[in-house]
Design a protein around this motif. Structure first.
Motif, short mmCIF file in Angstrom:
data_model
loop_
_atom_site.label_atom_id
_atom_site.label_comp_id
_atom_site.label_asym_id
_atom_site.label_seq_id
_atom_site.Cartn_x
_atom_site.Cartn_y
_atom_site.Cartn_z
N SER A 43 3.30 -1.56 7.94
CA SER A 43 3.56 -1.85 6.54
C SER A 43 4.70 -1.01 5.97
CB SER A 43 2.28 -1.66 5.73
OG SER A 43 2.53 -1.92 4.38
N PRO A 44 4.69 0.33 6.09
CA PRO A 44 5.82 1.11 5.57
C PRO A 44 7.14 0.76 6.26
CG PRO A 44 3.99 2.57 6.00
CD PRO A 44 3.63 1.22 6.55
N ALA A 45 7.11 0.52 7.55
CA ALA A 45 8.33 0.15 8.26
C ALA A 45 8.85 -1.19 7.75
CB ALA A 45 8.07 0.08 9.77
N GLY A 46 7.95 -2.12 7.51
CA GLY A 46 8.34 -3.41 6.97
C GLY A 46 8.95 -3.29 5.59
N LEU A 47 8.39 -2.42 4.76
CA LEU A 47 8.94 -2.20 3.42
C LEU A 47 10.35 -1.64 3.48
CD1 LEU A 47 5.83 -0.66 1.61
CD2 LEU A 47 6.83 -2.92 1.25
N LEU A 48 10.62 -0.84 4.51
CA LEU A 48 11.94 -0.24 4.67
C LEU A 48 12.89 -1.13 5.45
CD1 LEU A 48 10.75 3.37 5.51
CD2 LEU A 48 11.86 2.62 3.40
N GLY A 49 12.37 -2.19 6.02
CA GLY A 49 13.22 -3.10 6.77
C GLY A 49 13.62 -2.56 8.13
N VAL A 50 12.78 -1.71 8.71
CA VAL A 50 13.05 -1.15 10.04
C VAL A 50 11.83 -1.37 10.92
CG1 VAL A 50 14.64 0.60 9.16
CG2 VAL A 50 12.22 1.16 9.40
#
Length: 147
Positions: A43-50
């Motif tokens: 989820s955090p990686a997806g929010l950052l686009g990485v």
């Protein structure tokens, strides 16, 4: 976190780079990255686009500790709080904190504080049962394992 341009990468791919300004990893922690659930990197990686892998590498590079290790520290802290409050079921505790099972909880806690959850429950109960009835939190004085 900001994305830096890297001439060694194919066009259209971004590199996670916290040196170019933007959100620092510490800010991300305050913003809820310490969510204990397993798989919480997606989820955090997806929010950052990485990718989760990019996030994990940047986190380790900037803070000197892996994201998994940090997440486990947070989960162990929450487990200790609940044990101190008298949590009766280790299986429920493990499930609530995102561990695969009770054995996973036990291994992780032992790795971080050198005691099993049952032993910690006894230690915390003994330390909190003072003659005056006052029960200060003394968890910070429990022995720490070197990992």
């Amino acid at each position: 976190m900001a994305f830096g341009v890297d001439e060694h990468r194919p066009a259209g791919t971004a590199r996670l780079d916290v040196r170019h300004g933007g959100t620092e990893p510490r800010e991300l922690l305050r913003g809820g990255l310490d969510v204990p659930e397993a798989g919480a990197l997606v989820s955090p990686a997806g929010l950052l686009g990485v990718s989760p892998f990019q996030l994990s590498r940047a986190f380790t590079r900037e803070l000197g500790v892996s994201l998994t290790h940090h997440r486990n520290r947070v989960r162990v802290g929450r487990a200790l709080d609940r044990l101190e409050l008298g949590e009766p079921s280790l299986a429920v505790l493990a499930a609530d904190l995102g561990f695969a099972d009770q054995a996973h909880l036990t291994r992780t806690i032992r790795r971080h504080v050198c005691h099993t959850p049952t032993a910690l429950r006894r230690l915390l109960t003994a330390r909190n049962a003072g003659p005056s009835g006052f029960s200060p939190t003394r968890r910070h004085k429990l022995p720490q394992c070197v990992i």
